[in-house]
Design a protein around this motif. Structure first.
Motif, PDB file in Angstrom:
ATOM      1  N   ASP A  18       0.813  -1.213   0.000  1.00 26.52           N
ATOM      2  CA  ASP A  18       0.000   0.000   0.000  1.00 26.52           C
ATOM      3  C   ASP A  18       0.851   1.270   0.000  1.00 26.52           C
ATOM      4  N   PHE A  19       2.095   1.154   0.518  1.00 25.92           N
ATOM      5  CA  PHE A  19       2.949   2.347   0.523  1.00 25.92           C
ATOM      6  C   PHE A  19       3.709   2.394  -0.800  1.00 25.92           C
ATOM      7  N   THR A  20       3.079   3.046  -1.777  1.00 29.41           N
ATOM      8  CA  THR A  20       3.613   3.146  -3.135  1.00 29.41           C
ATOM      9  C   THR A  20       3.754   4.605  -3.524  1.00 29.41           C
ATOM     10  N   PHE A  99       8.476  11.530   6.103  1.00 27.72           N
ATOM     11  CA  PHE A  99       8.409  10.132   5.688  1.00 27.72           C
ATOM     12  C   PHE A  99       9.192   9.285   6.672  1.00 27.72           C
ATOM     13  N   THR A 100       8.457   8.609   7.525  1.00 29.96           N
ATOM     14  CA  THR A 100       9.043   7.745   8.547  1.00 29.96           C
ATOM     15  C   THR A 100       7.999   6.758   9.036  1.00 29.96           C
ATOM     16  N   ALA A 101       8.455   5.560   9.359  1.00 27.29           N
ATOM     17  CA  ALA A 101       7.606   4.592  10.059  1.00 27.29           C
ATOM     18  C   ALA A 101       8.134   4.409  11.476  1.00 27.29           C
ATOM     19  N   SER A 102       8.924   5.378  11.936  1.00 28.83           N
ATOM     20  CA  SER A 102       9.393   5.434  13.312  1.00 28.83           C
ATOM     21  C   SER A 102      10.099   4.146  13.720  1.00 28.83           C
ATOM     22  N   HIS A 103       9.527   3.390  14.657  1.00 29.14           N
ATOM     23  CA  HIS A 103      10.168   2.195  15.207  1.00 29.14           C
ATOM     24  C   HIS A 103       9.709   0.913  14.516  1.00 29.14           C
ATOM     25  N   ASN A 104       8.843   1.009  13.504  1.00 25.35           N
ATOM     26  CA  ASN A 104       8.317  -0.179  12.840  1.00 25.35           C
ATOM     27  C   ASN A 104       9.411  -0.937  12.082  1.00 25.35           C
ATOM     28  N   PRO A 105       9.181  -2.216  11.755  1.00 21.62           N
ATOM     29  CA  PRO A 105      10.179  -3.002  11.016  1.00 21.62           C
ATOM     30  C   PRO A 105      10.497  -2.400   9.648  1.00 21.62           C
ATOM     31  N   ALA A 106      11.572  -2.908   9.038  1.00 18.47           N
ATOM     32  CA  ALA A 106      12.147  -2.296   7.839  1.00 18.47           C
ATOM     33  C   ALA A 106      11.207  -2.277   6.642  1.00 18.47           C
ATOM     34  N   TRP A 108       8.209  -1.514   6.491  1.00 23.70           N
ATOM     35  CA  TRP A 108       7.208  -0.456   6.606  1.00 23.70           C
ATOM     36  C   TRP A 108       7.792   0.912   6.276  1.00 23.70           C
ATOM     37  N   ASN A 109       6.919   1.794   5.770  1.00 23.96           N
ATOM     38  CA  ASN A 109       7.238   3.213   5.725  1.00 23.96           C
ATOM     39  C   ASN A 109       5.977   3.973   6.121  1.00 23.96           C
ATOM     40  N   GLY A 110       6.101   5.263   6.263  1.00 19.85           N
ATOM     41  CA  GLY A 110       4.953   6.024   6.730  1.00 19.85           C
ATOM     42  C   GLY A 110       5.039   7.485   6.347  1.00 19.85           C
ATOM     43  N   LEU A 111       3.916   8.147   6.462  1.00 17.61           N
ATOM     44  CA  LEU A 111       3.821   9.589   6.225  1.00 17.61           C
ATOM     45  C   LEU A 111       3.163  10.212   7.449  1.00 17.61           C
ATOM     46  N   LYS A 112       3.866  11.126   8.056  1.00 14.84           N
ATOM     47  CA  LYS A 112       3.361  11.809   9.242  1.00 14.84           C
ATOM     48  C   LYS A 112       3.169  13.282   8.910  1.00 14.84           C
ATOM     49  N   PHE A 113       1.974  13.802   9.176  1.00 13.80           N
ATOM     50  CA  PHE A 113       1.703  15.218   8.947  1.00 13.80           C
ATOM     51  C   PHE A 113       1.667  15.943  10.288  1.00 13.80           C
ATOM     52  N   SER A 114       2.452  16.996  10.381  1.00 12.02           N
ATOM     53  CA  SER A 114       2.474  17.833  11.584  1.00 12.02           C
ATOM     54  C   SER A 114       1.839  19.175  11.280  1.00 12.02           C
ATOM     55  N   SER A 115       1.165  19.737  12.276  1.00 15.23           N
ATOM     56  CA  SER A 115       0.493  21.021  12.118  1.00 15.23           C
ATOM     57  C   SER A 115       1.479  22.174  12.279  1.00 15.23           C
ATOM     58  N   ALA A 116       0.978  23.386  12.150  1.00 11.31           N
ATOM     59  CA  ALA A 116       1.824  24.580  12.228  1.00 11.31           C
ATOM     60  C   ALA A 116       2.451  24.765  13.606  1.00 11.31           C
ATOM     61  N   ASP A 117       1.911  24.086  14.614  1.00 16.63           N
ATOM     62  CA  ASP A 117       2.475  24.182  15.962  1.00 16.63           C
ATOM     63  C   ASP A 117       3.578  23.160  16.195  1.00 16.63           C
TER      64      ASP A 117
END
Length: 469
Positions: A18-20, A99-106, A108-117
């Motif tokens: 799914d992470f494409t 773009f990070t999956a933090s502590h997840n196994p290799a 995996w990847n991830g997308l994290k959205f942070s707000s203006a704060d």
């Protein structure tokens, strides 16, 4: 139906399933439309960790974002999540895409959205982004915007400003003056060139292991768990270090190993640092913890006559307390913390440096400090279990968790708490929390009791509660 769903720490999925690149562009288009609905010319930082293809995913996202008119400041190296959060705040950006999956196994990847704060986006924000992504999929919004003549992509380096912020919050001098020997394991992640750089600057006596990029994370994954820190424990003992420090893949979580090679539960580190900040530094404010985090925090707060603020699981809620200057320290049992005046985001680098500072300042090992803390506020033992559920058990348990329970394992329930899942606190201070996962057939069970024997019995009772009709 979209496969892009944001959990407590963003959207995560297995690479090439799914992470494409197609889904990354889709997510970026949804984020662009969300940002444009709030400001005419949004500005964001785009960062990434050391995982396979992370920098390429960041490039794809930046291309899509800029095509919609979003100005992007793109990292030129893998950077820690807290460094990106600091850059959002210090340069007054409208958000961040990491773009990070933090502590997840290799895999995996991830997308994290942070707000203006600089904090992880709250659920109401991520729900709106998911809705916008669905509209892109339905062709109500375009996947790629018109080409802009003005250059909207720039290089970004959050490192200098973030390191300076840490210099203001940690007593680096004592790390050099005390000559406390330190071993550091960045677990092949983004902490490289950050935590070790500050230790070197301080003149500390330290060694670093796993100090290169390995997209497979040596086959173990970048989670600072007891199992994954076996190499660090060995390095601590072989070098005669007083402490071992570790950060996860994106350096927002910490791991601590004591001088004898013992891995220390993050719950204990939270309580130890809370006591250190209140007793030694005299940091003002209460203490914040998630509903799943140790009540040692409460005991420390009581000993210093400060309030405790409980939140649902997810550091975004702790971040709200940090932003409001209500707490000296806030943390979660999953090895995340921040302190007053710092970021509304987990910071594993800060956590490690504070533990090293406490060891150097007090002249005591972590276990010695914990022994003193237990004498002052009482001991606690805790465990977290992830129990997989058959479909019929999952349905039945869901109904059980909705009921009010007056007794658990034969003992009276003194308090029933539904902050996040079902938490049953008993009169003797022991407690159990059960939370159904929203993404897989799993129930997360957290237990805490005053002795190991009581904990073992409570954990067995919790498993029986889950499994039996």
């Amino acid at each position: 139906m979209s496969v892009i769903h944001f959990g407590t720490s963003g959207w995560r999925a297995i690479i090439a399933e799914d992470f494409t690149f197609a889904n990354v562009r889709l997510a970026a288009a949804g984020i662009a439309q969300y940002l444009l609905s709030r400001t005419a010319r949004p500005r964001v930082i785009v960062g990434y960790d050391t995982r396979f293809l992370s920098e390429k995913f960041a490039d794809a996202a930046a291309e899509t974002l800029t095509s919609h008119g979003v100005e992007c400041f793109v990292a030129t190296r893998p950077d820690p999540t807290p460094a990106l959060a600091h850059e959002i705040i210090s340069t007054r950006l409208d958000g961040g895409v990491n773009f990070t999956a933090s502590h997840n196994p290799a895999e995996w990847n991830g997308l994290k959205f942070s707000s203006a704060d600089g904090a992880p986006a709250l659920p109401e924000v991520t729900r709106e982004i998911e809705s916008t992504i669905a509209k892109v999929e339905a062709d109500e919004y375009s996947l790629k915007g018109p080409q802009w003549t003005a250059p909207l992509r720039h290089d970004a380096d959050p490192r200098p400003a973030y390191l300076e912020a840490l210099r203001q919050k940690v007593n680096l001098k004592i790390l050099g003056d005390s000559r406390v020997k330190i071993a550091y394991d960045p677990l092949f992640g983004t902490g490289r060139g950050y935590l070790d750089a500050l230790l070197g600057e301080a003149g500390a006596d330290f060694v670093t292991i796993h100090d290169h990029r390995d997209v497979l994370f040596s086959g173990a994954g970048p989670d600072p768990s007891e199992k994954n820190l076996a190499d660090l424990a060995r390095a601590v003992k072989e070098t005669g270090s007083a402490i071992g420090l570790a950060t996860d893949g994106d350096a927002d979580r910490f791991g601590i190993v004591d001088a004898d090679g013992t891995w220390i539960n993050p719950n204990y580190i939270l309580a130890l640092l809370a006591d250190y900040l209140l007793e030694v530094r005299h940091t003002p404010g209460g203490l914040g913890r998630s509903v799943a985090t140790t009540h040692l925090i409460d005991a420390v707060a009581k000993s210093h006559n400060v309030p405790v603020f409980q939140t649902p699981v997810g550091f975004k809620y702790i971040g709200e307390l940090i932003k409001a200057d209500r707490i000296a320290l806030g943390g979660e049992e999953s090895a995340g913390l921040s302190i007053r005046g710092h970021l509304p985001e987990k910071d594993g680098i800060l956590a490690c440096l504070l533990v090293a500072e406490a060891v150097a300042t007090r002249g005591l090992s972590v276990k010695q400090q914990l022994e003193g803390l237990f004498k002052k506020v009482g001991a606690a033992h805790m465990i977290r279990l992830n129990l997989r559920l058959a479909p019929e058990v999952q349905k039945r348990l869901g109904e059980k968790l909705k009921r009010d329970w007056e007794r658990f394992d034969g003992k009276k329930v003194a308090k029933l708490d539904r902050t996040d899942g079902l938490k049953l606190e008993r009169e003797d201070g022991s407690w159990v929390l059960m939370r159904l996962s929203g993404t897989e057939p799993v129930v997360r069970v957290y237990c805490e009791a005053a002795t190991q024997a009581e904990l073992d019995h409570l954990a067995e009772a919790a498993k029986a509660f889950v499994e039996k009709p």
